[in-house]
Design an enzyme around this catalytic site. Structure first.
Site, PDB file in Angstrom:
ATOM      1  N   LYS A 226       0.828  -1.218   0.000  1.00 32.25           N
ATOM      2  CA  LYS A 226       0.000   0.000   0.000  1.00 32.25           C
ATOM      3  C   LYS A 226       0.856   1.259   0.000  1.00 32.25           C
ATOM      4  O   LYS A 226       0.666   2.169  -0.813  1.00 32.25           O
ATOM      5  CB  LYS A 226      -0.900   0.012   1.228  1.00 32.25           C
ATOM      6  CG  LYS A 226      -1.631   1.315   1.443  1.00 32.25           C
ATOM      7  CD  LYS A 226      -2.608   1.658   0.333  1.00 32.25           C
ATOM      8  CE  LYS A 226      -3.192   3.038   0.564  1.00 32.25           C
ATOM      9  NZ  LYS A 226      -4.121   3.419  -0.523  1.00 32.25           N
ATOM     10  N   CYS A 280      -3.923  10.750   0.283  1.00 36.32           N
ATOM     11  CA  CYS A 280      -3.041   9.576   0.272  1.00 36.32           C
ATOM     12  C   CYS A 280      -1.614   9.889  -0.184  1.00 36.32           C
ATOM     13  O   CYS A 280      -0.641   9.588   0.492  1.00 36.32           O
ATOM     14  CB  CYS A 280      -3.623   8.513  -0.652  1.00 36.32           C
ATOM     15  SG  CYS A 280      -5.326   8.134  -0.356  1.00 36.32           S
TER      16      CYS A 280
HETATM   17  N1  SAJ Z   1      -1.256  14.303  -9.885  1.00 38.47           N
HETATM   18  C1  SAJ Z   1      -0.293  14.911 -10.694  1.00 38.47           C
HETATM   19  N2  SAJ Z   1       0.141  14.239 -11.796  1.00 38.47           N
HETATM   20  C2  SAJ Z   1      -0.321  12.996 -12.112  1.00 38.47           C
HETATM   21  C3  SAJ Z   1      -1.282  12.397 -11.265  1.00 38.47           C
HETATM   22  C4  SAJ Z   1      -1.745  13.071 -10.161  1.00 38.47           C
HETATM   23  O1  SAJ Z   1       0.143  16.030 -10.433  1.00 38.47           O
HETATM   24  O2  SAJ Z   1       0.096  12.450 -13.137  1.00 38.47           O
HETATM   25  C5  SAJ Z   1      -1.726  15.012  -8.691  1.00 38.47           C
HETATM   26  C6  SAJ Z   1      -3.213  15.290  -8.730  1.00 38.47           C
HETATM   27  O3  SAJ Z   1      -3.481  16.524  -9.351  1.00 38.47           O
HETATM   28  C7  SAJ Z   1      -3.582  15.302  -7.254  1.00 38.47           C
HETATM   29  C8  SAJ Z   1      -2.594  14.327  -6.626  1.00 38.47           C
HETATM   30  O4  SAJ Z   1      -1.526  14.174  -7.570  1.00 38.47           O
HETATM   31  O5  SAJ Z   1      -3.399  16.585  -6.704  1.00 38.47           O
HETATM   32  C9  SAJ Z   1      -3.200  12.955  -6.311  1.00 38.47           C
HETATM   33  O6  SAJ Z   1      -3.841  12.532  -7.479  1.00 38.47           O
HETATM   34  P1  SAJ Z   1      -4.323  10.974  -7.647  1.00 38.47           P
HETATM   35  O7  SAJ Z   1      -4.839  10.827  -9.035  1.00 38.47           O
HETATM   36  O8  SAJ Z   1      -3.254  10.082  -7.196  1.00 38.47           O
HETATM   37  O9  SAJ Z   1      -5.625  10.886  -6.718  1.00 38.47           O
HETATM   38  P2  SAJ Z   1      -5.775  10.321  -5.242  1.00 38.47           P
HETATM   39  O10 SAJ Z   1      -4.998  11.107  -4.271  1.00 38.47           O
HETATM   40  O11 SAJ Z   1      -7.224  10.179  -5.021  1.00 38.47           O
HETATM   41  O12 SAJ Z   1      -5.086   8.882  -5.324  1.00 38.47           O
HETATM   42  C10 SAJ Z   1      -5.864   7.733  -5.192  1.00 38.47           C
HETATM   43  C11 SAJ Z   1      -4.900   6.698  -4.716  1.00 38.47           C
HETATM   44  N3  SAJ Z   1      -5.672   5.545  -4.352  1.00 38.47           N
HETATM   45  C12 SAJ Z   1      -5.462   5.013  -3.138  1.00 38.47           C
HETATM   46  O13 SAJ Z   1      -4.641   5.428  -2.347  1.00 38.47           O
HETATM   47  C13 SAJ Z   1      -6.326   3.882  -2.802  1.00 38.47           C
HETATM   48  C14 SAJ Z   1      -3.903   6.358  -5.795  1.00 38.47           C
HETATM   49  O14 SAJ Z   1      -3.163   5.204  -5.388  1.00 38.47           O
HETATM   50  C15 SAJ Z   1      -4.583   6.063  -7.098  1.00 38.47           C
HETATM   51  O15 SAJ Z   1      -3.592   5.840  -8.090  1.00 38.47           O
HETATM   52  C16 SAJ Z   1      -5.444   7.245  -7.506  1.00 38.47           C
HETATM   53  O16 SAJ Z   1      -6.429   7.433  -6.459  1.00 38.47           O
HETATM   54  C17 SAJ Z   1      -6.192   6.965  -8.810  1.00 38.47           C
HETATM   55  O17 SAJ Z   1      -5.623   6.245  -9.649  1.00 38.47           O
HETATM   56  O18 SAJ Z   1      -7.297   7.500  -8.956  1.00 38.47           O
END
Ligand code: SAJ
Length: 483
Positions: A226, A280
């Protein structure tokens, strides 16, 4: 063959007679409680927060209005009595399956897990723990926490042994805000068992909730999976952000670079942006490395966190440069920040990078007005907010911003300047609209002194100089107009 405790529990899971108790009704616990009730189990939620307890008790979903299906599911199962809530741990005395989903924050200074919520939950439930009950930890924890914290607390408070009197498993949450209940019903889960029997029982429970794979392993491996999967994402984002800074410095476009890199097999370069928010990703990398700091030379994970945490400052520097190029200083400037949630089309503002950008600009004397079409507190009319503004900052790629009339906005602004932190607006569209345009990761026609250095003038919290650099060039250089 006489029933054994384990076969009895499996049978109760199969017939849905197992009584389920969920400790902590946050995004993780409440989603799980609703999913278990939907699967047919009787569920009791334990929540310490009186306001949230009252909301859930009355069937009201406490986390915004952008979650499909979950609010209706909650209301329906509370009304039928399938899901009830309390603040008393005594309900654990009759529970066959107890899931712990409490928060595991990280100390902002030590970057170590604050284990008080988990320690308290484990200690309080242990007093009611019954033989043959299954305790599952869903919270994301530092590797080693099941061994060093959870099992000792449960055994100490109950006088029972996790080796044979009751069952312990770690099944780390994999929630995704915006698709909480749908994701839980389809995502694969890792089930770490303290014993083989615990892994088997926990796997049987999760098979009633998800169609995804159930991968059985041990608790330590599950804790690593995780925290490592999210640290991996953070490092990937940090890499994209560093390539963005390099492109800016030498005059390339990182989005074009990324598109072409990802045409190469086995490449999946992430997107750069104005920061990494959410619950996360900013936290889990620190959980991964926490127990090993000082014993293992950790560099990549911590450096990635520092890169990503520096991006809001970088956006602030781009605003400063854009204003300077129009003869204005940040101090006294009026800036409109578009997008406050941490993710597009979400109303979740946890660890919002926009908050860091706003703070950075306000500390330097700018007036910052925040707009977000999805976050309730920041609605409003972008065109009205743009009147007499000196800069629009695009931080979140909400669908709403895709339909803005940029020429109309430019005409209303005192200084028609846009700083784009998430490639919301194409450079050509900005130019066509009569806007001065700076984009994170898109270099000027002429290379600029490395903006990043100015943003990173502070010493690294992890010791040593800032990537071996001295603070960036003085601001005066920005008065030079590109040829
Ligand atoms: N972000 C970037 N660049 C990227 C991807 C994300 O700057 O290429 C930023 C987003 O804008 C955001 C942050 O990172 O501010 C997090 O984005 P995220 O897509 O990772 O969304 P989260 O925080 O909801 O992450 C969750 C996580 N899931 C769990 O912890 C169970 C992550 O592991 C997943 O990969 C992600 O959801 C997902 O895929 O939706």
């Amino acid at each position: 063959m006489p029933a054994t405790p384990s076969t009895l529990l499996h049978s109760r899971i199969e017939t849905r007679d197992a009584r389920v108790c969920v400790v902590g009704l946050g995004y993780v616990g409440l989603t799980l409680a609703c999913a278990a009730a939907r699967a047919g189990f009787g569920v009791v939620g334990i929540e310490a927060n009186a306001g949230r307890l009252e909301q859930v008790r009355s069937g009201r979903f406490p986390f915004g209005n952008r979650e499909p299906d979950l609010p209706d599911l909650l209301e329906s199962h509370v009304s039928t009595g399938k899901l009830s809530v309390t603040d008393s741990y005594s309900v654990c005395a009759t529970a066959h399956i107890i899931i712990i989903a409490v928060q595991t924050p990280v100390d902002e200074h030590t970057k170590r897990m604050i284990d008080a919520p988990l320690r308290s939950a484990a200690s309080r439930l242990s007093r009611y723990l019954q033989r043959d009950a299954l305790v599952i930890l869903e919270s994301t924890v530092e590797p080693g926490s099941t061994r060093d914290l959870l099992v000792p607390a449960l055994e100490g408070g109950s006088g029972l042994s996790a080796a044979g009197d009751f069952l312990v498993a770690h099944c780390p949450e994999r929630v995704m805000p915006g698709k909480l209940i749908a994701n839980l019903a389809s995502c694969s889960r890792v089930v770490g068992g303290w014993t083989e029997a615990a892994a088997g029982a926990a796997a049987a429970f999760y098979r009633t909730l998800t169609d995804g794979d159930i991968d059985i392993t041990d608790c330590l491996t599950a804790e690593f999976v995780k925290t490592a999967e999210n640290a991996y994402r953070d490092v990937q984002i940090a890499f994209a952000n560093e390539v963005a800074l390099l492109c800016e410095h030498l005059g390339a476009n990182v989005y074009e670079v990324r598109e072409l890199v990802n045409k190469s097999p086995m490449r999946a370069m992430h997107e750069p942006g104005g920061g990494v928010g959410g619950h996360c990703i900013p936290k889990d990398p620190w959980l991964l490395v926490g127990p090993s700091v000082g014993s293992v030379p950790i560099r990549v994970v911590s450096a990635a966190r520092e890169v990503n945490d520096s991006m809001p400052r970088h956006v602030g520097e781009l605003v400063r440069i854009g204003l300077l190029e129009h003869g204005r200083d940040v101090s006294g400037a009026c800036v409109v920040l578009l997008g406050y949630s941490y993710l597009e089309n979400s109303d979740d503002t946890r660890n919002s990078p926009s908050a860091a950008v706003a703070a950075w600009l306000r500390e330097r004397g700018a007036t910052v007005v925040i707009h977000d079409p999805v976050v309730a507190d920041y609605g409003g009319d972008v065109y009205a907010l743009a009147a007499d503004a000196d800069c629009l900052i695009l931080m979140v790629r909400h669908d709403h911003y895709g339909s803005l009339e940029w020429a109309s906005l430019a005409g209303r602004m005192r200084t028609p300047l846009v700083v784009d932190g998430r490639q919301v607006l194409a450079p050509a569209a900005a130019s066509h609209a009569g806007l001065a345009y700076l984009s994170l990761g898109v270099g000027a026609r002429c290379p600029r002194p490395a903006v990043a250095l100015a943003a990173w003038g502070t010493a690294s919290p992890w010791g040593g100089g800032e990537y071996g650099h001295t603070p960036g060039p003085s601001r005066e250089k920005w008065s030079v107009k590109c040829p």
